[in-house]
Each structure stands twice: as structure tokens, then as C-alpha cells.
Design a protein around this motif. Structure first.
Motif, PDB file in Angstrom:
ATOM      1  N   UNK A  35       0.827  -1.208   0.000  1.00 36.88           N
ATOM      2  CA  UNK A  35       0.000   0.000   0.000  1.00 36.88           C
ATOM      3  C   UNK A  35       0.858   1.254   0.000  1.00 36.88           C
ATOM      4  N   UNK A  36       1.887   1.274   0.839  1.00 40.83           N
ATOM      5  CA  UNK A  36       2.748   2.447   0.931  1.00 40.83           C
ATOM      6  C   UNK A  36       3.507   2.696  -0.371  1.00 40.83           C
ATOM      7  N   UNK A  57      -5.905  -0.499 -10.232  1.00 45.52           N
ATOM      8  CA  UNK A  57      -5.023  -1.503  -9.648  1.00 45.52           C
ATOM      9  C   UNK A  57      -5.741  -2.824  -9.522  1.00 45.52           C
ATOM     10  N   UNK A  58      -4.968  -3.912  -9.401  1.00 44.83           N
ATOM     11  CA  UNK A  58      -5.600  -5.221  -9.267  1.00 44.83           C
ATOM     12  C   UNK A  58      -5.961  -5.469  -7.801  1.00 44.83           C
ATOM     13  N   UNK A  59      -6.372  -6.689  -7.498  1.00 42.24           N
ATOM     14  CA  UNK A  59      -6.862  -7.011  -6.152  1.00 42.24           C
ATOM     15  C   UNK A  59      -5.796  -6.886  -5.079  1.00 42.24           C
ATOM     16  N   UNK A  60      -4.524  -6.905  -5.457  1.00 39.88           N
ATOM     17  CA  UNK A  60      -3.465  -6.787  -4.472  1.00 39.88           C
ATOM     18  C   UNK A  60      -3.463  -5.414  -3.808  1.00 39.88           C
ATOM     19  N   UNK A  82     -10.225   2.549  -9.414  1.00 41.14           N
ATOM     20  CA  UNK A  82     -10.999   1.668 -10.296  1.00 41.14           C
ATOM     21  C   UNK A  82     -10.352   0.301 -10.136  1.00 41.14           C
ATOM     22  N   UNK A  83     -11.091  -0.645  -9.590  1.00 39.29           N
ATOM     23  CA  UNK A  83     -10.452  -1.895  -9.206  1.00 39.29           C
ATOM     24  C   UNK A  83     -11.449  -3.040  -9.137  1.00 39.29           C
ATOM     25  N   UNK A  84     -10.929  -4.231  -8.863  1.00 38.87           N
ATOM     26  CA  UNK A  84     -11.748  -5.402  -8.598  1.00 38.87           C
ATOM     27  C   UNK A  84     -11.865  -5.595  -7.094  1.00 38.87           C
ATOM     28  N   UNK A  85     -12.811  -6.455  -6.694  1.00 40.16           N
ATOM     29  CA  UNK A  85     -13.007  -6.726  -5.272  1.00 40.16           C
ATOM     30  C   UNK A  85     -12.670  -8.175  -4.947  1.00 40.16           C
TER      31      UNK A  85
END
Length: 341
Positions: A35-36, A57-60, A82-85
Motif C-alpha cells: 500500500x505504501x 489496480x488489481x486485487x493486491x 478503479x479496481x476489482x473486489x
């Protein structure tokens, strides 16, 4: 581990309005401080003069991180994800004033259960792609409407979709506005009305703070055509960039033989030189294409090569079957039916 970002186009996904450059680069230990590192990439990208916009970004990343470590710093920088869950973050993820938070949107509690659980059922294989996309479209009618713009602190009043001048839902516990049109609307069935009416069903609006929706917030309606177009464009852009500077005939960043040094600082220096060279090559190629386009405006550009995992429908990576993929392409207008299988 290298952490990179690439500039993408949210307004016209797939267009070549500018070269797809590596905007920022950091190095870190694998799976430590993910995250950082993402926040650092956004900060470095803003230093180039770009305005904050949509970050994909992806799920990571947003699908896995905590609000304090990634979502809040991202919002503070002015970016919208904008991402996946993750699977455990699909469906209803809490309520505010009775309204339900579902995959980036805030919805009427009287929305039918099949629409609330559409993504969960698609992931579990209960419904196919065609049914899923239909439910996603139907779900939009039950999304709460903005009564006013957010204030400087991110606080915004939202109202029931059965209220206002242009209601999208007919609800038996609400009186429709006199200015409402007669166009067909989705209906809240009697069995779906909450047993205990909360503020969203009794007040004209409910105020939502930035914190209420930060974990689920999305730039586009989740799994909509706009979301899919941009997410696919962003994914292909970053993978194309990775493939470019990993090419052993060019920068060959992935080859340890190109960076025989000890320590992060020395490694960062060499990798930065390689990625800078990649950016220079990308700019030169873009300018060359622009020159050819100006000299030969009627020249027909070749069709882009479709990657194998997008050509082969039975795919472990995307977890799709041939039938699902065909229906999905047809739904997006990229394929005509009927087909002979």
C-alpha cells in the motif's frame, strides 16, 4: 521487487493520444509495504505535473488493503480508484441510514436480493455472463441519487431513487414527485420493503461522509461497460510496459546480468536508467507514428494483435469458459451472434 505505474487514458481507453510512459518507479521487498509503495507511486506521478484522476489496480491493492493504509491516502491525493473486489467484499458490505453499500455504490434497501447478490452468484457460477450483465444494468435504477454536490470535506446528501424530479424506482412507501415522468421504472416489491424503515426511507435525504463509502468507492459503476473498458485498457497498458522493459533484446530489466550490483540504492540507480531509456524509446516511437499519420492521413493502421489469453476462451487466468466469453463479447457489441460452435 519493482513497483511501477503507467499513464493511461480514462476518457478514451484504447486511444493513442499520448505515449504510455512509466510515470513512477520504486523498489521494495516483495509483498512488503504494498500500500505504501502504491501511495509513493501516486505522489511521484503528481510531481511530473499530471493532475490527479483515476488510479487502476488489481486485487493486491485496493481489493486487499486497509482503508487507513491505501484508500484514505489515495483520496487525500485526489485520486479515485478503479479496481476489482475480493470475494469477501462482494454483495452488501454495510449500511448507512438504511442504505446498503454494494460494490462501490449506495443502494435502496428494497432492491431485490438477486440484484444485490449478482456478482457473488456470477463468481460462484450460479448465473452466466449474460444474466449477470442484465442484473448489473437493472441494479443501476436502485442506486441513490445525489441531492447536492459534496462539500469541501467530502460530505454529500443522497436521496432515495423514488424521490426527486426524475425517480428511477417506484416504491409503495414513497409518494412520487408531481414532476415525475411516466417512463417505465423499476419497482420495489412489497416483500422487499425493510421490516424497520431507516432514515433513507423516511427522510428526504441522508448525508454520507467520505469515510462511509471510502473502502467501496469506484470511479465507474462496477462491472459496467465503462468500468470494463477502462480496467481492460489499464491492465493491458501496464502489462505492455512490463513486457517492453523486460525484453532481453532491449532494456532486459528482468535479467540479473544487467544489474550486477549490491544494495537497493545501486539497484535502483541501474533500473532507473533502464526505465528512462524505455521512456525515451516510447516517446520516439510515438512521435514517429504521429509523423506517419500526418504524412499519410488515409493510411490504414493494422489491427492490434490480440493476446493469447484473450483469444483462447477457456482460460484459467480469467476463469472463463468458451460460452461465457462468447456471450460477454456479444453483449459488448464486439461479436455477432449466431455463431457456429
Amino acid at each position: 521487487m519493482m513497483n511501477t505505474s503507467v499513464r493511461v487514458d480514462p476518457k478514451h481507453p484504447g486511444w493513442n493520444r499520448f505515449p504510455k510512459l512509466a510515470m513512477a518507479l520504486t523498489m521494495s521487498m516483495p509483498n512488503i509495504g504494498v500500500s505504501e509503495e502504491a501511495v509513493q507511486l501516486m505522489k511521484f506521478a503528481l510531481r511530473t505535473g499530471l493532475e490527479p484522476g483515476i488510479v487502476d489496480g488489481d486485487k493486491q491493492y485496493f481489493g486487499n488493503a486497509t482503508v487507513e493504509r491505501l484508500h484514505q491516502p489515495t483520496a487525500d491525493l485526489g485520486f479515485t480508484p478503479s479496481t476489482e473486489y475480493r470475494v469477501d467484499r462482494l454483495g452488501v458490505q454495510g449500511t448507512v441510514g438504511g442504505a446498503e453499500l454494494i460494490e462501490g455504490g449506495v443502494y435502496c434497501p428494497g432492491m431485490p436480493e438477486p440484484l444485490k447478490d449478482a456478482t457473488k452468484e456470477k463468481h460462484a457460477g450460479v448465473i452466466d455472463v449474460k444474466v449477470y450483465l442484465q442484473r448489473i444494468r437493472e441494479r443501476r435504477a436502485f442506486e441513490l441519487q445525489a441531492k447536492e454536490r459534496p462539500d469541501r470535506n467530502g460530505k454529500q446528501p443522497l436521496r432515495c431513487p423514488a424521490l426527486g424530479d426524475s425517480p428511477t424506482v417506484t416504491c409503495p412507501i414513497r409518494e412520487l414527485s408531481k414532476k415525475a415522468t411516466d417512463r417505465p421504472r423499476a419497482e420495489v416489491e412489497g416483500d422487499d420493503i425493510p421490516a424497520i424503515l431507516d432514515r433513507i426511507c423516511k427522510q428526504h435525504s441522508v448525508s454520507f461522509t467520505q469515510k462511509d463509502t471510502l473502502r467501496q468507492k469506484q470511479a465507474f459503476s462496477y462491472m459496467s461497460k465503462e468500468w470494463d473498458d477502462f480496467h481492460d485498457h489499464a491492465r493491458q497498458s501496464i502489462e505492455s510496459m512490463h513486457q517492453g522493459f523486460k525484453d532481453t533484446g532491449k532494456e532486459g530489466v528482468a535479467s540479473s546480468g544487467r544489474r550486477r550490483v549490491r544494495g537497493f540504492a545501486a539497484g535502483q540507480t541501474l533500473v532507473t536508467i533502464m526505465v528512462t531509456n524505455f521512456n525515451l524509446r516510447t516517446i520516439a516511437a510515438f512521435l514517429q507514428d504521429e509523423k506517419f499519420a500526418a504524412e499519410e492521413p488515409n493510411r490504414i493502421r493494422p489491427e492490434p494483435i490480440i493476446r493469447r489469453r484473450d483469444r483462447v476462451w477457456d482460460n484459467v487466468y480469467t476463469k472463463t469458459t468458451a460460452v461465457e466469453s462468447i456471450l460477454d463479447l456479444a453483449e459488448q457489441g464486439k461479436l455477432e451472434l449466431p455463431l457456429r460452435l
